[in-house]
Motif scaffolding. Structure first.
Motif, PDB file in Angstrom:
ATOM      1  N   SER A 143       9.761  42.391 -31.849  1.00 35.19           N
ATOM      2  CA  SER A 143       9.270  43.279 -32.903  1.00 35.19           C
ATOM      3  C   SER A 143       8.465  42.465 -33.923  1.00 35.19           C
ATOM      4  CB  SER A 143      10.465  43.941 -33.587  1.00 35.19           C
ATOM      5  OG  SER A 143      10.093  44.495 -34.821  1.00 35.19           O
ATOM      6  N   TYR A 155      10.491  40.622 -36.430  1.00 33.57           N
ATOM      7  CA  TYR A 155      11.426  39.585 -36.004  1.00 33.57           C
ATOM      8  C   TYR A 155      11.267  38.295 -36.795  1.00 33.57           C
ATOM      9  CZ  TYR A 155      13.856  36.190 -33.096  1.00 33.57           C
ATOM     10  OH  TYR A 155      14.676  35.170 -32.659  1.00 33.57           O
ATOM     11  N   PRO A 207      17.424  35.115 -43.950  1.00 30.13           N
ATOM     12  CA  PRO A 207      18.739  34.526 -44.244  1.00 30.13           C
ATOM     13  C   PRO A 207      18.699  33.068 -44.712  1.00 30.13           C
ATOM     14  CG  PRO A 207      18.868  35.861 -42.256  1.00 30.13           C
ATOM     15  CD  PRO A 207      17.410  35.751 -42.615  1.00 30.13           C
ATOM     16  N   ALA A 210      17.370  32.986 -48.238  1.00 31.24           N
ATOM     17  CA  ALA A 210      18.327  33.508 -49.226  1.00 31.24           C
ATOM     18  C   ALA A 210      19.403  32.471 -49.523  1.00 31.24           C
ATOM     19  CB  ALA A 210      18.957  34.796 -48.707  1.00 31.24           C
ATOM     20  N   LEU A 260      25.012  31.526 -40.884  1.00 29.13           N
ATOM     21  CA  LEU A 260      23.559  31.481 -40.667  1.00 29.13           C
ATOM     22  C   LEU A 260      23.234  31.440 -39.174  1.00 29.13           C
ATOM     23  CD1 LEU A 260      20.994  31.321 -42.404  1.00 29.13           C
ATOM     24  CD2 LEU A 260      21.150  28.841 -42.287  1.00 29.13           C
ATOM     25  N   LEU A 270      20.169  38.160 -34.393  1.00 28.41           N
ATOM     26  CA  LEU A 270      18.783  38.610 -34.549  1.00 28.41           C
ATOM     27  C   LEU A 270      17.989  38.358 -33.263  1.00 28.41           C
ATOM     28  CD1 LEU A 270      18.014  37.395 -38.199  1.00 28.41           C
ATOM     29  CD2 LEU A 270      18.300  39.752 -37.436  1.00 28.41           C
ATOM     30  N   TRP A 271      18.277  37.252 -32.592  1.00 29.23           N
ATOM     31  CA  TRP A 271      17.604  36.951 -31.328  1.00 29.23           C
ATOM     32  C   TRP A 271      17.961  38.014 -30.286  1.00 29.23           C
ATOM     33  CZ3 TRP A 271      14.026  34.809 -28.497  1.00 29.23           C
ATOM     34  CH2 TRP A 271      14.225  34.620 -27.135  1.00 29.23           C
ATOM     35  N   ARG A 288      16.004  41.260 -31.039  1.00 27.62           N
ATOM     36  CA  ARG A 288      14.635  40.986 -31.486  1.00 27.62           C
ATOM     37  C   ARG A 288      13.647  42.106 -31.149  1.00 27.62           C
ATOM     38  NH1 ARG A 288      15.830  38.216 -27.055  1.00 27.62           N
ATOM     39  NH2 ARG A 288      14.370  38.122 -25.295  1.00 27.62           N
ATOM     40  N   ARG A 289      13.975  42.977 -30.187  1.00 23.55           N
ATOM     41  CA  ARG A 289      13.041  44.056 -29.853  1.00 23.55           C
ATOM     42  C   ARG A 289      13.430  45.359 -30.525  1.00 23.55           C
ATOM     43  NH1 ARG A 289      13.739  41.841 -24.528  1.00 23.55           N
ATOM     44  NH2 ARG A 289      12.075  40.352 -24.124  1.00 23.55           N
ATOM     45  N   ALA A 293      13.549  47.078 -33.730  1.00 22.04           N
ATOM     46  CA  ALA A 293      13.083  46.968 -35.114  1.00 22.04           C
ATOM     47  C   ALA A 293      14.036  47.656 -36.079  1.00 22.04           C
ATOM     48  CB  ALA A 293      11.688  47.573 -35.231  1.00 22.04           C
ATOM     49  N   LEU A 351      16.831  45.107 -36.998  1.00 26.45           N
ATOM     50  CA  LEU A 351      16.489  43.757 -37.447  1.00 26.45           C
ATOM     51  C   LEU A 351      16.555  43.592 -38.960  1.00 26.45           C
ATOM     52  CD1 LEU A 351      13.519  42.557 -35.236  1.00 26.45           C
ATOM     53  CD2 LEU A 351      15.786  41.566 -35.420  1.00 26.45           C
ATOM     54  N   LEU A 352      15.736  44.397 -39.666  1.00 22.05           N
ATOM     55  CA  LEU A 352      15.653  44.172 -41.110  1.00 22.05           C
ATOM     56  C   LEU A 352      16.952  44.478 -41.848  1.00 22.05           C
ATOM     57  CD1 LEU A 352      12.080  45.080 -42.404  1.00 22.05           C
ATOM     58  CD2 LEU A 352      13.209  42.883 -42.216  1.00 22.05           C
ATOM     59  N   SER A 410      19.273  41.613 -41.250  1.00 21.38           N
ATOM     60  CA  SER A 410      18.774  40.406 -41.902  1.00 21.38           C
ATOM     61  C   SER A 410      18.988  40.467 -43.412  1.00 21.38           C
ATOM     62  CB  SER A 410      17.291  40.231 -41.581  1.00 21.38           C
ATOM     63  OG  SER A 410      16.759  39.145 -42.285  1.00 21.38           O
ATOM     64  N   ALA A 458      21.281  38.086 -45.651  1.00 19.89           N
ATOM     65  CA  ALA A 458      20.628  37.344 -46.738  1.00 19.89           C
ATOM     66  C   ALA A 458      21.394  37.537 -48.044  1.00 19.89           C
ATOM     67  CB  ALA A 458      19.176  37.793 -46.894  1.00 19.89           C
ATOM     68  N   LEU A 459      21.790  38.771 -48.330  1.00 15.48           N
ATOM     69  CA  LEU A 459      22.535  39.033 -49.570  1.00 15.48           C
ATOM     70  C   LEU A 459      23.867  38.297 -49.563  1.00 15.48           C
ATOM     71  CD1 LEU A 459      21.878  42.825 -50.194  1.00 15.48           C
ATOM     72  CD2 LEU A 459      21.336  40.952 -51.737  1.00 15.48           C
ATOM     73  N   LEU A 479      24.687  35.601 -47.913  1.00 14.69           N
ATOM     74  CA  LEU A 479      24.491  34.147 -48.034  1.00 14.69           C
ATOM     75  C   LEU A 479      24.095  33.766 -49.454  1.00 14.69           C
ATOM     76  CD1 LEU A 479      22.693  33.559 -44.654  1.00 14.69           C
ATOM     77  CD2 LEU A 479      24.830  32.481 -45.362  1.00 14.69           C
ATOM     78  N   PHE A 480      23.292  34.607 -50.110  1.00 15.22           N
ATOM     79  CA  PHE A 480      22.872  34.302 -51.489  1.00 15.22           C
ATOM     80  C   PHE A 480      24.076  34.248 -52.416  1.00 15.22           C
ATOM     81  CE2 PHE A 480      19.741  33.984 -54.796  1.00 15.22           C
ATOM     82  CZ  PHE A 480      20.327  34.578 -55.894  1.00 15.22           C
TER      83      PHE A 480
END
Lengths: 221, 333
Positions: A65, A68, A75, A78, B142, B149-150, B153-154, B156, B159-160, B163, B167-168, B170-171
């Motif tokens: 995608s 991707y 991550p 962040a 991580l 995610l790998w 990966r197709r 969509a 994914l976000l 992710s 991310a939140l 980990l922050f």
């Protein structure tokens, strides 16, 4: 595969301070004073727009995608931003770190989108390749070369000088200005609009060329 | 004759030689003329740093203030004339203005220099640097996120959100990973000194001192964030990942076994003039819990570099374990 390699490269600044001391003992692994966010961002800025070989449309359907690479970058960025914020290197204000926290990933995102849009389109791929060469490695090399040339450093560092403009055009030079222990986050925030503008203008032309190529193919079919 | 001239030349430069452990002062005050309306002001000192001032001056209001600047002047007060005039920027488009008048006289650093070489040479308190390395748990999260995610990966749609969620997490985990740093404070007193010196050390951010400021590593760019409260300047000094040590001059108070300590002490060490240490001190009325109790050895940084042949009293505050006191020439019990 390229995105996975870039992601592995980007997490090295986070992993080495944890993995190396048990193996090699104490050493300069803690990167004290340097921005981890900048070090994680650097590989993405350098390689997100890497010229790709034109892929046949059939193969492009099996590609990952377009989101991707962005999802892969978020991550570690962040985590690095959190570490910098906790140690006081970055603050959540525009000139204190907010500009680089937003602008850096945005530049990466634009290059990733453009790379995806050029898949299967030879002319657009070639245009992006030229843009990447100009905006990333060549201007960075010119910036380095100017410090070797017999130009007085105080003249080179003045606002408006060629060195200062290269720092606004090139994402690697822009990142290096605030990534170090004595980085200038305020100057990075000031240079961000031009960096984004140049990136948008260049990649917009790539996108337009890709769309024109699509239109021509539709007319031919 | 040439040897004498050489000695004279060396001696003439001796005033710029700092006592061991000292760094150059990075706090020099300058007079400015401010005219309202003026909400904020930025003073650019080039490579040395910058100052941001919240002025909040109303229309027609004028004020002459002394502002601290983080400039470098290796020759001290005498070298201020060679320091370039800082550049003033008024960020908002108000009709106000600001003008640099001159370097302030006298400089508050003079009070610090007047403490004498013995007090100025005291060791600086340490400031612990926050841990800012990722922990094994965060790296594992991580890697797990990357693998997930790998695999997706197709897709969509997944994914976000995945992710962003990672991310939140980990922050915020990174924020908890780092230890918070406090300020280490030590009050240095000498029986024969006209005043006492309060040293405060921290990493990254420190409340603006009044007399003297040192930064390690030397030459680091400093940012002052100031507010103007009437005619009084308050603020903080910022230098990411650098150690900041600020000095304030305090009035000397008499110290004696007959007088109680100014605040409850958790531990006290006394060194006689002969050099023998005692973990407690005969203040049994003020410190009944410590009478006869052993408080362990004093911290190395606190007890190092102190003049031999004089009595010494070291103390740790009961209210704040990072607040210390160091007195030389304390009257022997």
């Amino acid at each position: 595969m390229v995105w996975n390699l870039i992601a592995l490269l980007s997490i090295l600044p986070l992993a080495l301070p944890v993995l190396l001391p048990p193996l090699l003992g104490e050493g300069p692994w803690d990167l004290a004073g340097a921005s981890r966010f900048g070090l994680v961002l650097l590989p993405w800025l350098a390689f997100a727009g890497l010229p790709a070989r034109p892929v046949r449309p059939a193969r492009s359907q099996r590609a990952a995608s377009p989101w991707y690479p962005v999802a892969l970058a978020l991550p570690p960025l962040a985590l690095a931003a959190g570490l910098d914020h906790a140690s006081g290197l970055l603050r959540l204000t525009w000139e204190g770190g907010g500009a680089v926290l937003l602008g850096g990933p945005l530049v990466v995102f634009l290059w990733c989108l453009s790379t995806r849009a050029t898949l299967g389109r030879r002319a657009a791929t070639q245009l992006q390749a030229i843009l990447w060469l100009l905006l990333v490695p060549l201007t960075a090399a010119l910036h380095v070369a100017l410090f070797w040339a017999p130009v007085p450093l105080e003249d080179a560092a003045q606002p408006g000088a060629l060195v200062d403009w290269l720092a606004r055009l090139n994402p690697l030079v822009w990142c290096s200005r605030w990534c170090g222990a004595d980085g200038d986050l305020g100057a990075a925030a000031g240079a961000l609009p031009i960096l984004l503008g140049v990136t948008l203008a260049g990649l917009g032309s790539v996108r337009a060329l890709a769309a024109r190529g699509d239109g021509r193919e539709e007319r031919e079919t | 004759m040439r040897v004498l001239l050489l000695i004279l030349c060396l001696a003439s430069g001796a005033h710029v030689v700092r006592a061991p452990g000292q760094s150059e002062n990075r706090l020099w005050w300058a007079d400015f003329d401010l005219r309202g309306p003026l909400a904020a002001l930025r003073v650019d000192c080039g490579e040395d740093g910058s100052v941001h001032l919240d002025a909040r001056l109303l229309s027609g209001e004028t004020r002459r203030v002394s502002l601290p600047l983080p400039v470098r002047s290796p020759l001290g007060v005498e070298g201020l004339g060679a320091v370039p005039t800082p550049r003033i920027e008024v960020p908002d488009a108000s009709a106000g203005s600001a003008r640099f008048l001159s370097w302030s006289t006298p400089q508050p650093d003079r009070r610090y220099q007047g403490l004498g070489p013995a007090l100025r040479a005291r060791t600086r308190p340490p400031a612990s640097e926050p841990r800012s390395a990722a922990g094994p748990a965060q790296l594992a999260l991580l890697c797990a996120t990357g693998c997930l995610l790998w695999a997706l990966r197709r897709r969509a749609l997944w994914l976000l959100p995945l992710s962003l969620l990672a991310a939140l997490a980990l922050f915020f985990l990174a924020g908890r990973q780092s230890d918070s740093t406090g300020v280490t404070e030590v009050l240095d007193v000498a029986a024969d000194a006209p005043a006492a010196c309060l040293q405060r050390a921290a990493v990254g951010t420190l409340e603006l001192p009044t007399a003297h400021l040192e930064v390690l590593p030397a030459g680091r760019r400093l940012h002052f964030r100031l507010t103007l409260e009437g005619t009084r300047i308050q603020g903080t000094v910022e230098a990411p990942a650098a150690t900041l040590v600020g000095m304030d001059v305090r009035r000397a108070r008499p110290w004696s076994p007959a007088l109680p300590p100014p605040e409850p002490l958790a531990a006290v060490w006394f060194r006689s003039a002969a050099g023998t240490w005692a973990p407690s001190f005969p203040w049994p009325d003020a410190l009944p819990a410590l009478s006869g109790a052993a408080a362990g050895a004093p911290p190395g940084w606190l007890a190092t570099g102190l003049p031999p042949g004089r009595t010494l009293l070291l103390g740790q505050s009961a209210g704040d374990p990072e607040r210390w006191i160091r007195i030389s020439g304390f009257p022997a019990p």
